[in-house]
Design an enzyme around this catalytic site. Sequence first.
Site, short mmCIF file in Angstrom:
data_model
loop_
_atom_site.label_atom_id
_atom_site.label_comp_id
_atom_site.label_asym_id
_atom_site.label_seq_id
_atom_site.Cartn_x
_atom_site.Cartn_y
_atom_site.Cartn_z
CE LYS A 102 -0.58 9.66 -12.53
NZ LYS A 102 0.02 8.66 -12.14
CG ASN B 168 0.60 0.89 -12.99
OD1 ASN B 168 0.37 1.39 -13.84
ND2 ASN B 168 0.08 0.22 -12.19
CE1 TYR C 71 -4.44 10.39 -12.57
CE2 TYR C 71 -5.07 11.66 -14.91
CZ TYR C 71 -4.39 10.50 -14.19
OH TYR C 71 -4.05 9.51 -14.72
CG ASP D 274 -1.88 1.14 1.20
OD1 ASP D 274 -1.65 2.02 0.48
OD2 ASP D 274 -2.74 1.12 2.19
#
Length: 245
Positions: A167, A86, A163, A59
């Site tokens: 990134k 990932n 989001y 985790d």
Amino acid sequence: MKTALVTGANKGIGLEVAKQLSQNGLFVYIGSRNLNSGQDAAKKLSAEGFENVKAIQLDVTDPQSIQAAKNLIATETGSLDILINNAGISGGFQQSALATGSDVFKTVYETNVFGVVDVTQAMLELLKKSEEPRIVNVSTSMASLNLAADLSNANYPTRYVAYQSSKAALNMYTINLAYELRDTTFKVNAVCPGWTKTDFTGYQGTSTAEEAAQRIIKFALIDKHGPTGQFFSEEYFPAPANCPW
């Protein structure tokens, strides 16, 4: 045999990455927040003939889980050649800069940024024992400031602020990590797998999981002449025809 760890690898792109790395002769740890899900994924691959895979509980938001995973790999292999960060979450859709609360940002960053930092820093000791260590951070073209700054861009009819910004932060971390490791044999890059048909996208997209994984492992397997500290998105920025990678 070289060894790889793929986070969030019990399904989707991560599982396909694990499969393709196994096809290339690597022993692959399938990192999964839920160990049972990871074991099911490993059994699936084993049934298809991929024996050099193993599920590992990981985790990325839990420091104890990260340390336990590191200790297990250290005990079993003593080193790590490839780390593919990932694991990631979207934070739900839609996301508005006007209305999305900081709690959503915190949740998304916990996995997409802080999780990557914690896993990477924990695994560095093992990666440094590899002759050719590689780190690939799975990113997205949606984090491109240039693309997003074109307010008329048809690919951005709706923005996903938490989001996208997470990134973008990941890309900056990737660049700085590569810079600090520039005098070593490390290669560190961020890769957009493309708009991929998985449960993450509601099975919408222009790429299959297989195609997405190919884009990722390309940079996990580059040789000493390959790039470092770069962001790659084949959908928007195709490599030249004579490009070795």
